[in-house]
Design a protein around this motif. Structure first.
Motif, PDB file in Angstrom:
ATOM      1  N   PRO A 160       0.908  -1.156   0.216  1.00 27.71           N
ATOM      2  CA  PRO A 160       0.111   0.119  -0.068  1.00 27.71           C
ATOM      3  C   PRO A 160       0.812   1.402   0.025  1.00 27.71           C
ATOM      4  N   SER A 161       0.101   2.332  -0.267  1.00 26.66           N
ATOM      5  CA  SER A 161       0.962   3.685  -0.073  1.00 26.66           C
ATOM      6  C   SER A 161       1.278   3.936   1.218  1.00 26.66           C
ATOM      7  N   SER A 162       2.443   3.865   1.415  1.00 25.46           N
ATOM      8  CA  SER A 162       3.233   4.271   3.048  1.00 25.46           C
ATOM      9  C   SER A 162       2.895   5.925   3.477  1.00 25.46           C
ATOM     10  N   HIS A 163       2.589   6.689   2.360  1.00 22.36           N
ATOM     11  CA  HIS A 163       2.186   7.955   2.740  1.00 22.36           C
ATOM     12  C   HIS A 163       0.750   7.974   3.189  1.00 22.36           C
ATOM     13  N   ALA A 164       0.084   7.260   2.467  1.00 13.96           N
ATOM     14  CA  ALA A 164      -1.452   7.493   3.000  1.00 13.96           C
ATOM     15  C   ALA A 164      -1.772   6.722   4.104  1.00 13.96           C
ATOM     16  N   GLN A 165      -0.846   5.592   4.435  1.00 13.45           N
ATOM     17  CA  GLN A 165      -1.016   4.919   5.656  1.00 13.45           C
ATOM     18  C   GLN A 165      -0.714   5.684   6.720  1.00 13.45           C
ATOM     19  N   SER A 166       0.375   6.417   6.601  1.00 13.16           N
ATOM     20  CA  SER A 166       1.172   7.209   7.900  1.00 13.16           C
ATOM     21  C   SER A 166      -0.032   8.351   8.107  1.00 13.16           C
ATOM     22  N   ILE A 167      -0.247   9.177   6.888  1.00 12.86           N
ATOM     23  CA  ILE A 167      -1.158  10.157   6.953  1.00 12.86           C
ATOM     24  C   ILE A 167      -2.492   9.892   7.734  1.00 12.86           C
ATOM     25  N   PHE A 168      -2.975   8.922   7.538  1.00 12.58           N
ATOM     26  CA  PHE A 168      -4.373   8.602   8.109  1.00 12.58           C
ATOM     27  C   PHE A 168      -4.324   7.822   9.511  1.00 12.58           C
ATOM     28  N   TYR A 169      -3.157   7.505   9.700  1.00 15.26           N
ATOM     29  CA  TYR A 169      -2.806   7.069  11.431  1.00 15.26           C
ATOM     30  C   TYR A 169      -2.695   8.547  12.010  1.00 15.26           C
ATOM     31  N   ILE A 170      -1.904   9.411  11.628  1.00 16.99           N
ATOM     32  CA  ILE A 170      -1.790  10.616  12.525  1.00 16.99           C
ATOM     33  C   ILE A 170      -3.285  11.405  12.273  1.00 16.99           C
ATOM     34  N   VAL A 171      -3.869  11.284  11.239  1.00 14.17           N
ATOM     35  CA  VAL A 171      -5.257  12.076  11.041  1.00 14.17           C
ATOM     36  C   VAL A 171      -6.014  11.644  12.241  1.00 14.17           C
ATOM     37  N   THR A 172      -6.301  10.167  12.209  1.00 12.27           N
ATOM     38  CA  THR A 172      -7.245   9.628  13.258  1.00 12.27           C
ATOM     39  C   THR A 172      -6.645   9.780  14.984  1.00 12.27           C
ATOM     40  N   PHE A 173      -5.385   9.916  14.963  1.00 10.89           N
ATOM     41  CA  PHE A 173      -5.036  10.187  16.215  1.00 10.89           C
ATOM     42  C   PHE A 173      -5.179  11.669  16.579  1.00 10.89           C
ATOM     43  N   ALA A 174      -5.134  12.453  15.788  1.00  6.02           N
ATOM     44  CA  ALA A 174      -5.326  13.920  16.137  1.00  6.02           C
ATOM     45  C   ALA A 174      -6.894  14.220  16.370  1.00  6.02           C
ATOM     46  N   VAL A 175      -7.802  13.502  15.610  1.00  5.27           N
ATOM     47  CA  VAL A 175      -9.134  13.680  15.823  1.00  5.27           C
ATOM     48  C   VAL A 175      -9.532  12.974  17.247  1.00  5.27           C
ATOM     49  N   VAL A 176      -8.932  11.938  17.484  1.00  2.00           N
ATOM     50  CA  VAL A 176      -9.322  11.208  18.813  1.00  2.00           C
ATOM     51  C   VAL A 176      -8.775  12.023  19.865  1.00  2.00           C
ATOM     52  N   SER A 177      -7.604  12.461  19.660  1.00  2.00           N
ATOM     53  CA  SER A 177      -6.855  13.395  20.774  1.00  2.00           C
ATOM     54  C   SER A 177      -7.647  14.733  20.923  1.00  2.00           C
ATOM     55  N   MET A 178      -8.233  15.320  20.097  1.00  3.46           N
ATOM     56  CA  MET A 178      -8.949  16.554  20.312  1.00  3.46           C
ATOM     57  C   MET A 178     -10.401  16.410  20.737  1.00  3.46           C
ATOM     58  N   VAL A 179     -11.062  15.115  20.666  1.00  2.00           N
ATOM     59  CA  VAL A 179     -12.421  14.663  20.995  1.00  2.00           C
ATOM     60  C   VAL A 179     -12.193  14.471  22.546  1.00  2.00           C
ATOM     61  N   GLN A 180     -11.101  13.746  23.000  1.00  2.00           N
ATOM     62  CA  GLN A 180     -10.675  13.428  24.305  1.00  2.00           C
ATOM     63  C   GLN A 180     -10.809  14.736  25.087  1.00  2.00           C
ATOM     64  N   TRP A 181     -10.009  15.610  24.619  1.00  2.00           N
ATOM     65  CA  TRP A 181      -9.672  16.858  25.157  1.00  2.00           C
ATOM     66  C   TRP A 181     -10.861  17.894  25.326  1.00  2.00           C
ATOM     67  N   PHE A 182     -11.459  18.139  24.493  1.00  2.00           N
ATOM     68  CA  PHE A 182     -12.676  19.174  24.189  1.00  2.00           C
ATOM     69  C   PHE A 182     -14.035  18.483  24.133  1.00  2.00           C
ATOM     70  N   GLY A 183     -13.929  17.099  24.017  1.00  2.00           N
ATOM     71  CA  GLY A 183     -15.403  16.500  24.077  1.00  2.00           C
ATOM     72  C   GLY A 183     -15.935  16.548  22.570  1.00  2.00           C
ATOM     73  N   LEU A 184     -17.026  15.932  22.336  1.00  3.10           N
ATOM     74  CA  LEU A 184     -17.568  15.745  21.024  1.00  3.10           C
ATOM     75  C   LEU A 184     -18.537  16.743  20.928  1.00  3.10           C
ATOM     76  N   ASN A 185     -18.320  17.774  20.014  1.00  5.80           N
ATOM     77  CA  ASN A 185     -19.340  18.983  19.951  1.00  5.80           C
ATOM     78  C   ASN A 185     -19.486  19.394  18.528  1.00  5.80           C
ATOM     79  N   GLY A 186     -19.832  20.360  18.309  1.00  6.81           N
ATOM     80  CA  GLY A 186     -20.098  20.844  16.884  1.00  6.81           C
ATOM     81  C   GLY A 186     -18.866  21.469  16.362  1.00  6.81           C
ATOM     82  N   LEU A 187     -17.954  22.136  17.127  1.00  6.79           N
ATOM     83  CA  LEU A 187     -16.759  22.655  16.820  1.00  6.79           C
ATOM     84  C   LEU A 187     -15.627  21.526  16.348  1.00  6.79           C
TER      85      LEU A 187
END
Length: 277
Positions: A160-187
């Motif tokens: 597979p594309s290593s770029h896409a695999q690394s990018i979506f690993y980081i993207v998922t971790f960033a979104v999860v971290s944001m939700v854990q810190w600020f909660g799930l809301n509209g923002l």
């Protein structure tokens, strides 16, 4: 015995002479042709019909000239539009090439900022997962051994594309971290959508630059996202309690994070600086 026939010649002779002396003019069979016009009259005198024909011909000539001008102007406009579109296309292509080269550095910086921002045990676990995710990509490439697009100069496998695999690993971790810190809301939902959109765009650049096929990028993105979800789930399900309960678990996690991150830095220096994937 002789027979003499007398022929009345006199009246006939008189009639003939009279007709010859007084010839009868038969006007019924006389054709009255108009006298020919001189060249001077033809050059100076024109009928109204001929004048109208000349005016119509002049207008037709003017219309033809106007049509030629309009067509020439249209061709010039089309050529200008084509040149402008080529210039814009070249500019966009050059910008995409630059963004594609910077994408791995950009997401590495983002991941580093998240680690420094959170600086907790889960970030150590996530850093271990990031390195393992990258290693998994290279292992799958060797196993699947699928070639890249023909137009690229890279000879290593592309699935597979290593770029896409690394990018979506980081993207998922960033979104999860944001939700854990600020909660799930509209923002956070809106920011999460923007982050995933950016990750998708930077992954698509691998296709536009002819470095990977669509399937290679899609598979890499799916593996990166799935590996991130599973790795973070393992932390919440098992590792968090073990990390807080046992010292040796904490030591292993810290040493693994330091060792793998150091190895990744060496890999970056040897390969990314040389622009090799």
């Amino acid at each position: 015995m002789s027979f003499t026939a007398s022929i009345p010649i006199r009246p006939f002779t008189r009639f003939s002479h009279s007709r010859l002396r007084n010839p009868i003019k038969i006007s019924a069979f006389t054709l009255d042709f108009p006298p020919p016009k001189s060249a001077h009259c033809n050059s100076t005198t024109r009928s109204p019909n001929s004048m109208n024909a000349g005016a119509i011909a002049a207008r037709m000539d003017d219309d033809d000239d106007d049509d030629v001008d309009v067509r020439f102007s249209s061709l010039e406009q089309e050529e200008a539009l084509i040149n402008a579109s080529k210039l814009v296309g070249a500019s966009v292509s050059g910008l995409e090439a630059v963004l594609n080269k910077l994408s791995k550095w950009l997401f590495a910086v983002v991941f580093g900022v998240i680690l420094l921002w959170r600086h907790d045990a889960q970030t150590l676990w996530a850093s271990i997962g990031s390195v393992l995710n990258s290693a998994l990509s290279h292992i799958l490439k060797r196993i699947l051994n699928q070639k890249r697009p023909v137009s690229t100069s890279r000879s290593d496998p592309g699935m597979p594309s290593s770029h896409a695999q690394s990018i979506f690993y980081i993207v998922t971790f960033a979104v999860v971290s944001m939700v854990q810190w600020f909660g799930l809301n509209g923002l956070t939902a809106a920011l999460g959508g923007i982050i995933f959109a950016l990750g998708s765009y930077f992954s698509w650049l691998r296709i536009s630059q002819k470095l990977h096929t669509v399937n290679q990028v899609l598979v890499g993105a799916a593996i990166g996202l799935g590996f991130s979800v599973i790795w973070l789930w393992l932390w919440d399900a098992f590792m968090l309690e073990a990390f807080t309960s046992f010292l040796w678990v904490r030591i292993i996690v810290v040493l693994a994070a330091v060792g793998l991150c150091s190895g990744f830095v060496i890999y970056v220096i040897r390969h990314w600086v040389l622009d090799e994937e």
